[in-house]
Design an enzyme around this catalytic site. Structure first.
Site, mmCIF file in Angstrom:
data_model
loop_
_atom_site.group_PDB
_atom_site.id
_atom_site.type_symbol
_atom_site.label_atom_id
_atom_site.label_comp_id
_atom_site.label_asym_id
_atom_site.label_seq_id
_atom_site.Cartn_x
_atom_site.Cartn_y
_atom_site.Cartn_z
ATOM 1 C CD GLU A 72 8.534 -56.779 61.616
ATOM 2 O OE1 GLU A 72 9.110 -57.942 61.449
ATOM 3 O OE2 GLU A 72 7.988 -56.250 60.638
ATOM 4 C CG ASP A 98 4.401 -56.386 43.446
ATOM 5 O OD1 ASP A 98 5.148 -56.267 42.382
ATOM 6 O OD2 ASP A 98 4.352 -55.476 44.351
#
Length: 225
Positions: A72, A98
Site C-alpha cells: 500500500e 460482486d
C-alpha cells in the site's frame, strides 16, 4: 499462464457482463485484473484486489476470504508486505459480479459515468479504489499495450447487431395483419426482457409480440444478452 492466455480467459466474461449492463468497460476490467494479479489466476478467484471490507454477504460472495500479502501507499510512502483480507469466490465471474455491486455505491458514481476507458481508469483512482498513485496510468498502459479496446468494440458491434435484429423483427411483426401486441410480458420471457432492458437494447418491455419475446428469450439463453 501467458498474458495472452490470461486475457483469453477473462475477456469473454468481461464482454458478457458488459452486455448485461455492467458499468465496467471490458478493457478496464481485463487491465485491472492483469494489474492486480500480474496475469495469474489466484486460487480464490479474486482478480481485482477486492478486500473483505464491510463483510456484508452478497448473492456472489458467501463470506469466504483469505489473508494475503500486498503493498500500500500511505502518506506517499510505499509499505511492502502488508497483510490484507481478500474476498474469495467460487468463480472468476462471481468475483466480477460482486465488484459490480460495489460500484453501485455513491462513491463510485464517477466510475459508472465514465464515457471512455481512460476516464474510467482515472475515476477508479480518484474514487479511492487503490492507494497506488499511478493506478490509473498503469491500467491505461496495459489497455494500450495489450490492445484491449478491441473487446469494447466487440461489445458495441454485438449490441448494434442485436438492435438491428430486434428492429427487423419488429418490422416483420408490424407487417403481419391482425397480429396484436401482447399487453404484458410473458413469465417465461421476463428474464430475457430484463437483460435486454439492462443492456439498453429496448426501452419499453411491454407491447411486443409473441415472436418478439421468443427471439429475446433465445438470445438470452444463448448468453448473447
Amino acid at each position: 499462464m501467458t498474458r495472452q492466455e490470461f486475457i483469453q480467459l477473462i475477456a469473454p466474461i468481461a464482454v458478457k457482463l458488459r452486455l448485461e449492463g455492467s458499468p465496467i468497460f471490458p478493457s478496464v476490467r481485463i487491465a485491472q485484473a492483469i494489474l492486480e494479479t500480474g496475469g495469474n489466476v489466484n486460487a480464490w478467484n479474486n482478480l481485482v484486489g477486492y478486500k473483505v471490507g464491510s463483510g456484508q454477504i452478497t448473492p456472489y460472495w458467501d463470506g469466504s476470504h483469505v489473508t494475503a500479502s500486498t503493498w500500500e501507499v500511505i502518506d506517499g510512502t510505499r509499505l511492502d508486505h502488508v497483510p490484507g483480507d481478500f474476498r474469495a469466490y467460487s468463480s472468476i465471474e462471481n468475483g466480477f459480479r460482486d465488484q459490480d455491486l460495489l460500484f453501485q455505491n455513491t462513491r463510485y458514481a464517477p466510475v459508472r459515468a465514465a464515457a471512455t476507458p481512460e476516464e474510467q481508469a482515472q475515476a477508479l483512482q480518484s474514487s479511492g479504489y487503490a492507494t497506488d498513485p499511478d493506478y490509473a496510468g498503469k491500467i491505461i498502459s496495459i489497455i494500450q499495450s495489450s490492445n484491449l479496446k478491441q473487446y469494447d468494440e466487440e461489445v458495441t458491434r454485438m449490441l448494434e447487431e442485436l438492435q438491428a435484429q430486434i428492429a427487423a423483427l419488429q418490422t416483420r411483426v408490424t407487417a403481419i395483419e391482425g397480429l396484436e401486441s401482447m399487453k404484458t410480458v410473458p413469465a417465461w420471457a421476463q428474464d430475457a426482457v430484463n437483460a435486454a432492458v439492462a443492456a439498453k437494447l429496448i426501452d419499453t418491455p411491454t407491447g411486443g409480440s409473441y415472436d418478439f419475446y421468443r427471439l429475446l428469450t433465445v438470445l438470452h439463453r444463448k448468453g448473447i444478452i
